[in-house]
Design a protein around this motif. Sequence first.
Motif, PDB file in Angstrom:
ATOM      1  N   ILE A  19      42.223  -1.012  89.266  1.00 35.02           N
ATOM      2  CA  ILE A  19      41.562  -0.376  88.206  1.00 35.02           C
ATOM      3  C   ILE A  19      42.592  -0.671  86.717  1.00 35.02           C
ATOM      4  N   HIS A  20      43.616  -1.818  87.413  1.00 30.38           N
ATOM      5  CA  HIS A  20      44.670  -1.942  85.971  1.00 30.38           C
ATOM      6  C   HIS A  20      43.326  -3.445  85.625  1.00 30.38           C
ATOM      7  N   GLU A  21      42.359  -4.320  86.332  1.00 29.57           N
ATOM      8  CA  GLU A  21      41.223  -5.177  85.412  1.00 29.57           C
ATOM      9  C   GLU A  21      41.369  -4.374  85.047  1.00 29.57           C
TER      10      GLU A  21
ATOM     11  N   ILE B 225      34.117  -0.983  75.336  1.00 30.86           N
ATOM     12  CA  ILE B 225      33.407   0.525  76.226  1.00 30.86           C
ATOM     13  C   ILE B 225      34.167   0.839  75.856  1.00 30.86           C
ATOM     14  N   GLY B 226      33.495   2.847  75.374  1.00 29.03           N
ATOM     15  CA  GLY B 226      34.211   3.647  75.475  1.00 29.03           C
ATOM     16  C   GLY B 226      35.007   4.691  76.380  1.00 29.03           C
ATOM     17  N   GLY B 227      34.575   4.069  77.704  1.00 29.58           N
ATOM     18  CA  GLY B 227      34.735   4.815  78.762  1.00 29.58           C
ATOM     19  C   GLY B 227      34.725   4.877  80.407  1.00 29.58           C
ATOM     20  N   ILE B 228      35.812   5.174  81.309  1.00 26.95           N
ATOM     21  CA  ILE B 228      36.268   4.364  82.406  1.00 26.95           C
ATOM     22  C   ILE B 228      35.703   6.278  83.451  1.00 26.95           C
ATOM     23  N   SER B 229      34.873   5.802  84.421  1.00 27.11           N
ATOM     24  CA  SER B 229      34.789   6.332  85.823  1.00 27.11           C
ATOM     25  C   SER B 229      35.769   5.774  86.702  1.00 27.11           C
ATOM     26  N   VAL B 230      36.294   6.754  87.488  1.00 27.17           N
ATOM     27  CA  VAL B 230      37.424   5.945  88.409  1.00 27.17           C
ATOM     28  C   VAL B 230      37.125   6.260  89.626  1.00 27.17           C
ATOM     29  N   TRP B 231      36.675   5.106  90.620  1.00 25.37           N
ATOM     30  CA  TRP B 231      36.148   5.563  91.925  1.00 25.37           C
ATOM     31  C   TRP B 231      37.665   5.975  92.495  1.00 25.37           C
ATOM     32  N   ARG B 232      37.625   6.566  93.278  1.00 20.82           N
ATOM     33  CA  ARG B 232      39.406   6.881  94.700  1.00 20.82           C
ATOM     34  C   ARG B 232      39.797   6.013  95.102  1.00 20.82           C
ATOM     35  N   ASP B 233      39.013   5.047  95.424  1.00 22.30           N
ATOM     36  CA  ASP B 233      39.417   3.887  96.212  1.00 22.30           C
ATOM     37  C   ASP B 233      39.812   2.863  95.873  1.00 22.30           C
ATOM     38  N   THR B 234      40.028   3.037  94.068  1.00 26.56           N
ATOM     39  CA  THR B 234      41.088   2.194  93.000  1.00 26.56           C
ATOM     40  C   THR B 234      42.606   3.421  93.429  1.00 26.56           C
ATOM     41  N   LEU B 235      42.337   3.692  93.820  1.00 28.13           N
ATOM     42  CA  LEU B 235      43.813   4.789  93.511  1.00 28.13           C
ATOM     43  C   LEU B 235      44.689   4.615  94.289  1.00 28.13           C
ATOM     44  N   GLU B 236      44.220   3.893  95.343  1.00 30.15           N
ATOM     45  CA  GLU B 236      45.260   3.756  96.927  1.00 30.15           C
ATOM     46  C   GLU B 236      46.982   3.258  96.304  1.00 30.15           C
TER      47      GLU B 236
ATOM     48  N   GLU C  64      48.606   4.041  94.368  1.00 26.15           N
ATOM     49  CA  GLU C  64      49.147   4.186  92.184  1.00 26.15           C
ATOM     50  C   GLU C  64      49.647   4.877  91.918  1.00 26.15           C
ATOM     51  N   ASN C  65      50.230   5.106  91.295  1.00 24.66           N
ATOM     52  CA  ASN C  65      50.891   6.501  90.248  1.00 24.66           C
ATOM     53  C   ASN C  65      49.790   6.774  89.096  1.00 24.66           C
ATOM     54  N   LEU C  66      49.142   8.135  89.842  1.00 24.98           N
ATOM     55  CA  LEU C  66      48.045   8.372  88.988  1.00 24.98           C
ATOM     56  C   LEU C  66      48.475   8.986  87.604  1.00 24.98           C
ATOM     57  N   SER C  67      49.935   9.789  87.097  1.00 28.16           N
ATOM     58  CA  SER C  67      49.507   9.762  85.873  1.00 28.16           C
ATOM     59  C   SER C  67      49.674   8.715  85.148  1.00 28.16           C
ATOM     60  N   VAL C  68      50.550   7.650  85.801  1.00 28.49           N
ATOM     61  CA  VAL C  68      50.824   6.168  85.115  1.00 28.49           C
ATOM     62  C   VAL C  68      49.458   5.777  84.784  1.00 28.49           C
ATOM     63  N   ILE C  69      48.287   5.878  85.913  1.00 27.75           N
ATOM     64  CA  ILE C  69      46.687   5.601  85.059  1.00 27.75           C
ATOM     65  C   ILE C  69      46.584   5.894  84.352  1.00 27.75           C
ATOM     66  N   GLY C  70      46.582   7.436  84.116  1.00 24.19           N
ATOM     67  CA  GLY C  70      46.007   8.268  83.044  1.00 24.19           C
ATOM     68  C   GLY C  70      46.825   7.471  81.446  1.00 24.19           C
ATOM     69  N   ARG C  71      47.758   7.515  81.568  1.00 21.90           N
ATOM     70  CA  ARG C  71      48.250   7.224  80.293  1.00 21.90           C
ATOM     71  C   ARG C  71      47.802   5.579  80.503  1.00 21.90           C
ATOM     72  N   GLU C  72      47.647   4.813  81.231  1.00 25.69           N
ATOM     73  CA  GLU C  72      47.300   3.231  80.603  1.00 25.69           C
ATOM     74  C   GLU C  72      45.890   3.353  80.081  1.00 25.69           C
ATOM     75  N   ILE C  73      44.802   4.397  80.564  1.00 25.91           N
ATOM     76  CA  ILE C  73      42.789   4.358  80.805  1.00 25.91           C
ATOM     77  C   ILE C  73      43.215   5.114  78.918  1.00 25.91           C
TER      78      ILE C  73
ATOM     79  N   ALA D 163      41.344  16.033  95.175  1.00 24.10           N
ATOM     80  CA  ALA D 163      39.962  15.111  94.512  1.00 24.10           C
ATOM     81  C   ALA D 163      39.975  15.586  93.058  1.00 24.10           C
ATOM     82  N   ILE D 164      40.283  17.146  92.945  1.00 28.34           N
ATOM     83  CA  ILE D 164      40.140  17.995  91.522  1.00 28.34           C
ATOM     84  C   ILE D 164      42.019  17.805  91.632  1.00 28.34           C
ATOM     85  N   ASP D 165      42.828  17.721  92.084  1.00 25.98           N
ATOM     86  CA  ASP D 165      44.132  17.082  91.421  1.00 25.98           C
ATOM     87  C   ASP D 165      44.445  16.032  90.848  1.00 25.98           C
ATOM     88  N   GLU D 166      43.388  15.321  91.569  1.00 27.80           N
ATOM     89  CA  GLU D 166      43.611  13.298  90.923  1.00 27.80           C
ATOM     90  C   GLU D 166      42.635  13.230  89.580  1.00 27.80           C
TER      91      GLU D 166
END
Length: 278
Positions: free
Chosen positions: A26-28, A38-49, A51-60, A93-96
């Motif tokens: 996910i980081h790469e 590129i403007g957007g990213i659609s995130v598949w859940r397997d890449t989040l295993e 990971e700290n989700l709010s950190v990923i949100g900020r990274e995005i 999934a909704i929470d994620e």
Amino acid sequence: MRTFDSGEKSLKRLAVHTITTKPWSIHEAIQKYSAKGIGGISVWRDTLEGENLSVIGREITDAGLEAVALVRGGFYTGTKEEREKSHEDNLRAIDEAASIGAPQVVLVCGSTPGISIPDCLKQIEDGIGRTVEHAEACGVKLSIEPLHPMYADIRSAVSTMKAANDLCDEINSPVVGVAADVYHIWWDPELEKEIKRCGDADRLFGYHICDWKLDMEDMLQDRGLMGEGVIDVASITRMVDQAGFNGYQEVEVFSKKWWAADQDLYLEAIIDAYLNKC
Ligand code: ZN
């Protein structure tokens, strides 16, 4: 979420599904997509295993990207026990999605051998209905993705835009809509009518693009980039825009062939296909 003008095609409007560049973490993916503008990213859940989700949100957002969708929830059919398990997973999934700042969860609705398609559809309607309240509370939308009928055995009893629209009518919630993926719906003679119906009801939440190869070797993992196959993506894009869709155009390609290639060169091919071949 950013919105775009009808007919606009730009790198800002392009989103890439992380599964498309599966070898990347996910980081790469965030870093590489962002570096290309590129403007957007659609995130598949397997890449989040792991990971700290709010950190990923900020990274995005720090990278200048928007999270377009979390992929995926669904699989509403089966025994009572199976349905309870998937219900719990769909709440997660909704929470994620909320945690990474994605406005929608894409739903692959499920189908179970031995249960008729109409009965599967009923289970799907019930399953989505049970999560609507939680989705509303989290500010997350639910996007039913009709799948090509070749997947009606185990992946989705929802095979057409019409079936997805009918489900939305039955559930009747502003958070429940449709993700239209050209791979699954390009062949449908009622496509234009049903896309318009979806747009008129303000339910067209997502638009996925790729291509259908004539020499497809694997019904799951041999999709083409736009221009590699038979889908007239440009004409479907026009239908979608004319129906009032103003969101991202998401490239979603599962391809063993492309996953084996150099992913940096592949990302360039994705951009070229998006800008010049559809
Ligand atoms: Zn899709």
